[in-house]
Each structure stands twice: as structure tokens, then as C-alpha cells.
Design a protein around this motif. Sequence first.
Motif, PDB file in Angstrom:
ATOM      1  N   ALA A 125       3.974  28.377  21.241  1.00  0.00           N
ATOM      2  CA  ALA A 125       2.935  28.932  22.117  1.00  0.00           C
ATOM      3  C   ALA A 125       3.139  30.424  22.349  1.00  0.00           C
ATOM      4  O   ALA A 125       2.188  31.215  22.283  1.00  0.00           O
ATOM      5  N   GLN A 129      -2.101  24.034  24.698  1.00  0.00           N
ATOM      6  CA  GLN A 129      -2.381  23.445  23.391  1.00  0.00           C
ATOM      7  C   GLN A 129      -1.198  22.654  22.843  1.00  0.00           C
ATOM      8  O   GLN A 129      -1.340  21.928  21.849  1.00  0.00           O
ATOM      9  N   GLN A 130      -0.045  22.792  23.490  1.00  0.00           N
ATOM     10  CA  GLN A 130       1.164  22.118  23.005  1.00  0.00           C
ATOM     11  C   GLN A 130       1.240  20.686  23.525  1.00  0.00           C
ATOM     12  O   GLN A 130       0.863  20.398  24.660  1.00  0.00           O
ATOM     13  N   TRP A 147      -1.231  37.434  18.827  1.00  0.00           N
ATOM     14  CA  TRP A 147      -2.593  37.762  19.275  1.00  0.00           C
ATOM     15  C   TRP A 147      -2.590  39.023  20.138  1.00  0.00           C
ATOM     16  O   TRP A 147      -3.431  39.908  19.965  1.00  0.00           O
ATOM     17  N   LYS A 188      -0.274  28.085  10.899  1.00  0.00           N
ATOM     18  CA  LYS A 188      -0.662  29.357  11.513  1.00  0.00           C
ATOM     19  C   LYS A 188      -0.049  30.501  10.706  1.00  0.00           C
ATOM     20  O   LYS A 188       0.944  31.093  11.098  1.00  0.00           O
ATOM     21  N   ASP A 193       2.531  32.531  19.144  1.00  0.00           N
ATOM     22  CA  ASP A 193       1.082  32.588  18.927  1.00  0.00           C
ATOM     23  C   ASP A 193       0.456  33.629  19.859  1.00  0.00           C
ATOM     24  O   ASP A 193      -0.372  34.455  19.436  1.00  0.00           O
ATOM     25  N   PHE A 194       0.868  33.609  21.115  1.00  0.00           N
ATOM     26  CA  PHE A 194       0.337  34.562  22.091  1.00  0.00           C
ATOM     27  C   PHE A 194       0.727  35.995  21.739  1.00  0.00           C
ATOM     28  O   PHE A 194      -0.108  36.913  21.781  1.00  0.00           O
ATOM     29  N   ARG A 208      -2.355  28.953  25.611  1.00  0.00           N
ATOM     30  CA  ARG A 208      -1.652  28.546  24.394  1.00  0.00           C
ATOM     31  C   ARG A 208      -0.598  27.490  24.694  1.00  0.00           C
ATOM     32  O   ARG A 208      -0.334  26.631  23.833  1.00  0.00           O
ATOM     33  N   GLU A 242      -4.178  33.863  28.991  1.00  0.00           N
ATOM     34  CA  GLU A 242      -4.052  33.704  27.541  1.00  0.00           C
ATOM     35  C   GLU A 242      -2.764  32.973  27.168  1.00  0.00           C
ATOM     36  O   GLU A 242      -2.763  32.100  26.292  1.00  0.00           O
TER      37      GLU A 242
END
Length: 371
Positions: free
Chosen positions: A71, A104-105, A78, A335, A74-75, A101, A97
Amino acid sequence: MGVSSLYTDFNVQYLVPHFMLLLMIYAMYAGTQQQKHAVVDLSSPVVNAKALKNSAELEGMREAHLRDAVAICDFLEWLGDKIGSGGTLTEVEVDLELTGRRQQQQGFNEPSFPTIAGANSNGAIIHYRPQEGSCKTVDGNTLLLIDSGGQYDCGTTDITRTFHFGNPTAHQKRCYTRVLQGHIALSQAIFPEGTPGSAIDALARLPLWSDGLNYRHGTGHGVGAALNVHEGPQSISTRYWITTPLQVGMICSNEPGYYEDGGFGIRIENLLVIQEADTKFRFGGSTFMAFEDLTLVPIQTKMIDPALLTPAEEQWLDDYHRKVREAVSPRLAGKPAVLEWLKRHTAPVREQLAATGIAAATKAAVAVPVA
């Protein structure tokens, strides 16, 4: 028999016995009240048991940190793209934000505490919480401190990273490097059984002390397994009256920092689990202990002062980043952009040095910025 004799007999035969009875009743009542309000100060056996994680709890905590790493990476990928392309966002949006993320885990329940996203001077407020209408904006010139964590069905996380999206000053780099050196020193500590956290707290402060700097909070607190993010009874701090010894199976944070009021804040935090150390000797038959890093997120090296970082500290950073890359990469197969970001930010510091065009002769490297 005169009146005085009758009066004396009445006192002896009636009043005195009843008065003594009243005194006895009062004494019993007073004793009961004293017991009712008595303060008993004892250590709870439950607290001690919670602090020592069993194998199932440790397995869950490792899994939680892997999910959390996905997470956060990913953040950060971005966020770097957004700031690098000239975009801006508020501290509150940083929180939203990042939390989005984490949501989503698998098994994510909620943040383990309100996210601290402090830009520039707000980063110097140790327990800062951004609010709509009063928070700062994050842009290409921001030094940003993010302290956050997640509660998963298998464990609890707590991590702090500090980033600069522009050109940090020489002073900011020096302060950041001293904090990083303290973080590394504590992570590498080996100590005998029976050692309280207060005995090793200074390891994280010595690099800062060498420059006449310090911080006004503890270096480490206990963390629960899918429980409280702050958990006792252990503590790594200057609270010398906390004498609970560090023991195998305990989890502690490692979070030295530095803060300048009205200027900026720096903190680097990983969670550590205490394990038995493989030492050559065992003086007096004692067990020696060491730390294992649970947190698996790259440490931004852009702010490192190359003249301060030693070869041994550089090696620690390379080893830590290798561990992060090997553990987290398999979970980023879907990803590709995030996986590429992870590879860049976990490369050996010498490679990162070459990528930034800084002379290879320097003692340490500056990593590719988050942007």
C-alpha cells in the motif's frame, strides 16, 4: 445511695457499654471505607503476556507489514508522479490517498492511529493531525513527514518516513543523516538479557548529540499484535524508571527524530521484533538479543549528507533495501510502475549515486527522489 452514685452506676452500666459498641461499629466502618478506597499497584500478568508474541502472532505481524508495504509503495509511486508533474495536494489529501490504498489490502480494518502528515513546519509538531481549512499544501518544495499505520486482521503497523520533493538545505540533510544514523545504530544493537530499553536509548541519540541536537520523545514503544499500536510494558526511552527488561518476542518501534519549531520535522520509524542474537560467546551463560526489522518500505536517501554516512552505515542501508526488494517485489507483479519504483529506491546506494550523477568518490549516495 446519692444522686451522684446513681449517675455513676448509670454511666458504667448503660452509657459506657453502648459508647464502646458505637466505637467498635465506627472502627469497622472506617476500616471498610479504607479498604474500599485502597489503591493496589501491581503489574498485570496479562500485559506481560501480550508483550511476548508467540509464533502465530509474529507470523501475522510479518504478513501485515508486507500488505502495508504494498500500500505504501503504491502511494509513494503515485505521490512522486503527482508532485514531479507539478501537481499539489493538501496534508489531508495525503492522508486520504494513503488510507485509500491501505483499504485495498486484504484484511485491512482501519488506521492504527490518525495519520500524521506534516508538511514543512507542521512536521515539527510531533503529534500533529491535519485538518481541512488549516492544513498545508504539499508541492515540489516540501519537506514532508508521514507517520501512519494500519490495523489488519493479522497484525498492526506503524511507520514514519520523511521526504523532500525539491532541494533540501545542507542543514536539513545533516539533520536527516544524523537521525538515520541513530536509527541504524539502534537497529544493529546487541544487548544481554535483562536490559531495559532505557539502557540502549542513547544509541539512537548519539549521532544527534554529536551535533548538539536531540528530540523530546521516546525512541521506541511496544506494539500489539492486531491490538494497541502503543503497548507496554517495555519502552526504549529516557524514562529510566521503566525497568521492564527487553525480551525475545517483544515488538518495539525505532523512531529517532529531529524537529525545529516553525521549520521542519524529521523522523524515521520501523517496527522491530526482538530475537535471540547469534553471538560468539555467552558471557555468564547469558542470552544476548538483537532486533529484526519488520517494516519493509524504502528509506529515502535523497536527503543524506554523503560526507557523514560511514561505509558500515551504507552497507546497512543496502542490506535493508535488499531485504525490502526481495520481500515486497513478488506482491507487486501486477503493478509494474510500482515495482519499477521499488527497484529504483532499493538499489545499492552506489548505483543510486551514479544515477543522480554525483561523484562516485563520495562516501555515501543520494537516492533517486520520490518524485
